[in-house]
Motif scaffolding. Sequence first.
Motif, PDB file in Angstrom:
ATOM      1  N   THR A 175       0.850  -1.183   0.000  1.00  0.00           N
ATOM      2  CA  THR A 175       0.000   0.000   0.000  1.00  0.00           C
ATOM      3  C   THR A 175       0.888   1.237   0.000  1.00  0.00           C
ATOM      4  OG1 THR A 175      -1.743  -1.142   1.242  1.00  0.00           O
ATOM      5  CG2 THR A 175      -1.817   1.261   1.210  1.00  0.00           C
ATOM      6  N   MET A 176       0.763   2.063  -1.030  1.00  0.00           N
ATOM      7  CA  MET A 176       1.672   3.201  -1.180  1.00  0.00           C
ATOM      8  C   MET A 176       1.097   4.485  -0.599  1.00  0.00           C
ATOM      9  SD  MET A 176       3.614   4.673  -4.569  1.00  0.00           S
ATOM     10  CE  MET A 176       2.351   5.868  -5.020  1.00  0.00           C
ATOM     11  N   THR A 177       1.931   5.195   0.135  1.00  0.00           N
ATOM     12  CA  THR A 177       1.641   6.553   0.592  1.00  0.00           C
ATOM     13  C   THR A 177       2.877   7.403   0.305  1.00  0.00           C
ATOM     14  OG1 THR A 177       2.549   6.423   2.836  1.00  0.00           O
ATOM     15  CG2 THR A 177       0.342   5.517   2.506  1.00  0.00           C
ATOM     16  N   GLU A 178       2.804   8.695   0.600  1.00  0.00           N
ATOM     17  CA  GLU A 178       3.972   9.558   0.411  1.00  0.00           C
ATOM     18  C   GLU A 178       5.125   9.145   1.319  1.00  0.00           C
ATOM     19  OE1 GLU A 178       4.970  12.391  -1.560  1.00  0.00           O
ATOM     20  OE2 GLU A 178       3.459  11.419  -2.784  1.00  0.00           O
ATOM     21  N   ASN A 179       4.822   8.450   2.403  1.00  0.00           N
ATOM     22  CA  ASN A 179       5.854   8.100   3.369  1.00  0.00           C
ATOM     23  C   ASN A 179       6.600   6.807   3.047  1.00  0.00           C
ATOM     24  OD1 ASN A 179       5.220  10.358   4.928  1.00  0.00           O
ATOM     25  ND2 ASN A 179       3.650   9.262   6.073  1.00  0.00           N
ATOM     26  N   ASN A 180       6.117   6.051   2.058  1.00  0.00           N
ATOM     27  CA  ASN A 180       6.859   4.833   1.683  1.00  0.00           C
ATOM     28  C   ASN A 180       7.045   4.698   0.174  1.00  0.00           C
ATOM     29  OD1 ASN A 180       4.307   4.095   0.829  1.00  0.00           O
ATOM     30  ND2 ASN A 180       4.313   2.089   1.814  1.00  0.00           N
ATOM     31  N   ALA A 181       6.653   5.727  -0.577  1.00  0.00           N
ATOM     32  CA  ALA A 181       6.761   5.670  -2.037  1.00  0.00           C
ATOM     33  C   ALA A 181       8.196   5.478  -2.505  1.00  0.00           C
ATOM     34  CB  ALA A 181       6.167   6.934  -2.663  1.00  0.00           C
ATOM     35  N   GLN A 182       9.146   5.970  -1.713  1.00  0.00           N
ATOM     36  CA  GLN A 182      10.551   5.850  -2.113  1.00  0.00           C
ATOM     37  C   GLN A 182      11.003   4.389  -2.173  1.00  0.00           C
ATOM     38  OE1 GLN A 182       9.551   6.993   0.863  1.00  0.00           O
ATOM     39  NE2 GLN A 182      10.509   5.609   2.345  1.00  0.00           N
ATOM     40  N   ASP A 183      10.291   3.490  -1.501  1.00  0.00           N
ATOM     41  CA  ASP A 183      10.674   2.076  -1.478  1.00  0.00           C
ATOM     42  C   ASP A 183      10.032   1.265  -2.598  1.00  0.00           C
ATOM     43  OD1 ASP A 183      11.941   2.820   0.851  1.00  0.00           O
ATOM     44  OD2 ASP A 183      11.306   1.052   1.977  1.00  0.00           O
ATOM     45  N   PHE A 184       9.152   1.891  -3.386  1.00  0.00           N
ATOM     46  CA  PHE A 184       8.423   1.130  -4.398  1.00  0.00           C
ATOM     47  C   PHE A 184       9.331   0.439  -5.410  1.00  0.00           C
ATOM     48  CE2 PHE A 184       5.705   1.214  -8.390  1.00  0.00           C
ATOM     49  CZ  PHE A 184       5.111  -0.002  -8.117  1.00  0.00           C
ATOM     50  N   PRO A 185      10.327   1.119  -5.991  1.00  0.00           N
ATOM     51  CA  PRO A 185      11.213   0.407  -6.932  1.00  0.00           C
ATOM     52  C   PRO A 185      11.898  -0.795  -6.285  1.00  0.00           C
ATOM     53  CG  PRO A 185      11.519   2.780  -7.128  1.00  0.00           C
ATOM     54  CD  PRO A 185      10.673   2.558  -5.912  1.00  0.00           C
ATOM     55  N   ALA A 186      12.304  -0.653  -5.027  1.00  0.00           N
ATOM     56  CA  ALA A 186      12.964  -1.766  -4.336  1.00  0.00           C
ATOM     57  C   ALA A 186      11.992  -2.911  -4.078  1.00  0.00           C
ATOM     58  CB  ALA A 186      13.557  -1.281  -3.016  1.00  0.00           C
ATOM     59  N   ILE A 187      10.727  -2.590  -3.844  1.00  0.00           N
ATOM     60  CA  ILE A 187       9.714  -3.634  -3.649  1.00  0.00           C
ATOM     61  C   ILE A 187       9.560  -4.451  -4.931  1.00  0.00           C
ATOM     62  CG2 ILE A 187       7.228  -3.984  -3.462  1.00  0.00           C
ATOM     63  CD1 ILE A 187       8.337  -3.697  -0.764  1.00  0.00           C
TER      64      ILE A 187
END
Length: 403
Positions: A175-187
């Motif tokens: 689940t993406m928010t502004e507080n974890n969006a930076q980890d999306f490519p790594a996910i």
Amino acid sequence: MLRVSQFLKEVSSPTGDQSRRKPGGNRPGPIVIWNLIRRCNLNCLHCYSISADTNFPGELSTQEIFAVLEDLKAFHVPAIILSGGEPLLRPDIFQVAAQAKALGFYVGLSTNGTLIDDGLADKISEAGFNYVGISLDGIGATHDQFRRSQGAYDASLAGIKRCQARGVKVGLRYTMTENNAQDFPAILKLVEAENIDKFYFSHLNYAGRGNKNRKSDALHLTIRRAMDLLFSTCLENIQKGGTKEFVTGNNDADGVYLLLWVARNFPDKAATVKAMLQRWGGNSSGVNVANIDNLGIVHPDTMWWHYPLGSVRDRPFGQIWNDVSDPLMAGLKQHPRPVTGRCGQCQYLDICNGNTRVRAQQLTGDPWSEDPGCYLEDREIGMSPEASAQALEKTLIPLKVLP
């Protein structure tokens, strides 16, 4: 749910897909997401059920659950997703799964994965779940912060690997928010590295603690960039002969954005994808997806816990589900839905079906107002400059004059 892989396969290797999912679908019963228990060993920031590590009174007994399973089967429900809280905390979870399998349901398990040791992994495998979904909201400390539990990431990842080692089909939910969006490519890289079967990108929906923390919802530009990366990653997997499944949920504007992405990158495939998306039909809350909570209360979907439709203790599920005397259910089952604002003026209403109504209801009190989670631009949805100006004017909040 938007099955991105299904649509992009048509871009890579056209098959002339003619599958159809219209309101009511080709089945009389919806997929049921069933929160068997509210207790959870975690305390996640975006939990829609506001679960906690405590017992909640009044939950359905094993025998009541068995009776409801028979009722759901009679209503031709095809699939059940057993969820929570944390469903693995329920002592009879494997009895329930066995009964559901015996009745012929497709049975999924939605878990945070932290409790899956070798013993539970063996039981999950023996139960024959068709699918196990495990949530990760980032890598390492990011996930732990969202789950408010140090070590949750390592425990969940270990649970995924234990299930995989036993041949269980496993999916990862993010689940993406502004507080974890930076980890999306790594996910996405983790999905590839760990050979995970399915990836579910979930948008934040304004329910439970997710509603209280909606100020951290991802900004529209962040979402668009994430969708671009998701679509290209999915297509690359298909072109390499991969079989991973990529899906999104809780924002049906994704279907329209997928069409625009295809039109921009593969214009000769746009007409085919558009026809497929129209057959898909967008949001299906109250139609093809339902929720039963831990107390047996039926809801239009999992994000509508604040809106009860009736109890399976009092009436059969089918009677509750088909009762359109309730104004919300009447509107959700209406086609097209009676949406207003940008949603009512959108040229792609036949694709997204008005998106996720609960966000509109939580922010305005009106379930038919425009969805504030739509990240499409006015020009993209076919609004004229005049209509755009009028829509903006209606959303402006007048400043209070100080005395």
